[in-house]
Design a protein around this motif. Structure first.
Motif, PDB file in Angstrom:
ATOM      1  N   MET A 297       0.827  -1.205   0.000  1.00 37.67           N
ATOM      2  CA  MET A 297       0.000   0.000   0.000  1.00 37.67           C
ATOM      3  C   MET A 297       0.859   1.252   0.000  1.00 37.67           C
ATOM      4  SD  MET A 297      -3.081   1.104  -0.136  1.00 37.67           S
ATOM      5  CE  MET A 297      -4.100  -0.288   0.336  1.00 37.67           C
ATOM      6  N   THR A 298       1.988   1.232   0.723  1.00 37.77           N
ATOM      7  CA  THR A 298       2.878   2.388   0.761  1.00 37.77           C
ATOM      8  C   THR A 298       3.496   2.648  -0.604  1.00 37.77           C
ATOM      9  OG1 THR A 298       3.378   1.954   3.082  1.00 37.77           O
ATOM     10  CG2 THR A 298       4.889   3.370   1.890  1.00 37.77           C
ATOM     11  N   LEU A 299       3.909   1.583  -1.299  1.00 35.19           N
ATOM     12  CA  LEU A 299       4.472   1.729  -2.637  1.00 35.19           C
ATOM     13  C   LEU A 299       3.426   2.293  -3.590  1.00 35.19           C
ATOM     14  CD1 LEU A 299       6.768   1.317  -4.649  1.00 35.19           C
ATOM     15  CD2 LEU A 299       5.973  -1.054  -4.951  1.00 35.19           C
TER      16      LEU A 299
ATOM     17  N   THR B  30       3.802   5.900  -5.517  1.00 30.40           N
ATOM     18  CA  THR B  30       3.752   5.970  -6.976  1.00 30.40           C
ATOM     19  C   THR B  30       2.633   6.890  -7.442  1.00 30.40           C
ATOM     20  OG1 THR B  30       4.586   3.686  -7.095  1.00 30.40           O
ATOM     21  CG2 THR B  30       3.563   4.605  -9.080  1.00 30.40           C
ATOM     22  N   ALA B  31       1.464   6.752  -6.823  1.00 33.66           N
ATOM     23  CA  ALA B  31       0.317   7.577  -7.219  1.00 33.66           C
ATOM     24  C   ALA B  31       0.578   9.051  -6.917  1.00 33.66           C
ATOM     25  CB  ALA B  31      -0.937   7.100  -6.491  1.00 33.66           C
TER      26      ALA B  31
ATOM     27  N   SER C  94       3.559  15.111 -10.854  1.00 33.93           N
ATOM     28  CA  SER C  94       4.387  15.399 -12.029  1.00 33.93           C
ATOM     29  C   SER C  94       3.836  16.556 -12.854  1.00 33.93           C
ATOM     30  CB  SER C  94       4.502  14.138 -12.894  1.00 33.93           C
ATOM     31  OG  SER C  94       3.218  13.730 -13.360  1.00 33.93           O
ATOM     32  N   TYR C  95       2.536  16.606 -13.037  1.00 31.95           N
ATOM     33  CA  TYR C  95       1.932  17.689 -13.827  1.00 31.95           C
ATOM     34  C   TYR C  95       2.223  19.043 -13.189  1.00 31.95           C
ATOM     35  CZ  TYR C  95      -1.663  20.876 -15.488  1.00 31.95           C
ATOM     36  OH  TYR C  95      -2.320  21.977 -15.982  1.00 31.95           O
TER      37      TYR C  95
ATOM     38  N   GLY D 147       6.864  13.084  -0.426  1.00 24.21           N
ATOM     39  CA  GLY D 147       6.225  12.660   0.817  1.00 24.21           C
ATOM     40  C   GLY D 147       6.609  13.499   2.012  1.00 24.21           C
ATOM     41  N   LYS D 148       7.463  14.509   1.823  1.00 24.40           N
ATOM     42  CA  LYS D 148       7.864  15.405   2.907  1.00 24.40           C
ATOM     43  C   LYS D 148       6.882  16.571   2.956  1.00 24.40           C
ATOM     44  CE  LYS D 148      11.571  12.976   3.715  1.00 24.40           C
ATOM     45  NZ  LYS D 148      11.697  12.175   4.945  1.00 24.40           N
TER      46      LYS D 148
END
Length: 285
Positions: A1-3, A7-8, A14-15, A82-83
């Protein structure tokens, strides 16, 4: 779930990273789309904001484009790494609102093709807004701060009631023992004084021994009462100490209240014991 989450978040960010970098480096290409929104909103803000704030509000569209781009860049990096991901997602949501309204005002287009294209982009940005709003509330399966605060308040209330009940129970016990001690002291003192006055010199030594024994018994009873109160206070302190790991200053306040209540009961026991001693001393005289 963390991965999956990582990724999501990176895909979503990115946009915004690319868009924000472009706005910071080359704001001129976005100024024409931003000018109508800036010209309509900034004067209103300056009119209603305090003078100190109004003087700091930029008036040119180029500056606002760069500010909005910086929000996208910082928020996108925070979300991807994630920071500070939740704060970053909130910044992205904030930047999307003026971007969407300024770049894709499909309601003002007269050409059907332009209207359809802007409407599609507008809905795309609305979808992105929904995604970053969800990301701003994502706790990765952990309880939210609001939930933890609510549960902590319930636990504090429960522990406070328990400490108050224990202290009150200990206080009643000490009060009962003190009353019994006082009544016994008065009764024994009266009997011994009467016996001391009415007897002959032959039995005075025996009566004095009885007085000394009564004083010793009263002292021991008073010590037992003080020990009971002290034990109750220590128990309350232990309970509050355990709970202090989770509630901090609130548990400390409850501990202080328990200590004060126990101290009152100890003082009452001492006062009753002192009164008994005074009565005995009067009997000896």
């Amino acid at each position: 779930m963390t991965l999956l989450r990582s990724t999501a978040r990176t895909m979503l960010a990115s946009y915004f990273v690319v868009s924000g970098l472009k706005a910071v480096r080359d704001p001129d290409s976005l100024v024409p789309a931003a000018e109508p929104l800036v010209d309509g909103v900034v004067p209103t803000v300056q009119r209603f904001a305090p003078e100190q704030v109004a003087s700091l509000v930029p008036t040119d569209a180029k500056t606002w484009v760069r500010i909005n781009g910086a929000l996208e860049l910082v928020g996108g990096i925070a979300l991807a790494t994630g920071k500070g991901r939740r704060l970053g997602a909130a910044l992205l949501a904030l930047s999307l609102v003026p971007t969407t309204i300024g770049k894709y005002p499909f309601w003002s287009r007269s050409d059907p093709a332009e209207r359809a294209a802007d409407r599609d982009h507008f809905l795309k940005n609305v979808s992105l807004l929904g995604g970053v709003l969800i990301a701003s509330r994502d706790t990765e399966g952990k309880p939210s701060l609001g939930y933890r605060a609510h549960k902590g308040g319930q636990a504090l209330a429960k522990n406070t009631n328990a400490i108050a009940a224990d202290t009150k129970k200990a206080g009643r016990k000490v009060a009962k023992e003190t009353r019994e001690l006082t009544d016994s002291a008065l009764a024994e003192g009266a009997l011994l004084v009467g016996a001391l006055v009415g007897t002959t010199g032959k039995n005075r030594k025996k009566i004095k021994k009885q007085i000394a024994a009564a004083k010793k018994t009263a002292t021991r009873q008073a010590a037992d009462a003080r020990q009971a109160a002290t034990k109750a206070a220590k128990q309350a302190q232990r309970d509050a100490g355990k709970f202090a790991k989770h509630t901090g200053r609130d548990a400390g306040k409850q501990l202080e209240a328990a200590k004060k209540e126990a101290a009152k009961q100890i003082a009452a026991a001492k006062k009753s014991a002192q009164k008994f001693t005074e009565n005995i001393e009067l009997g000896e005289n």
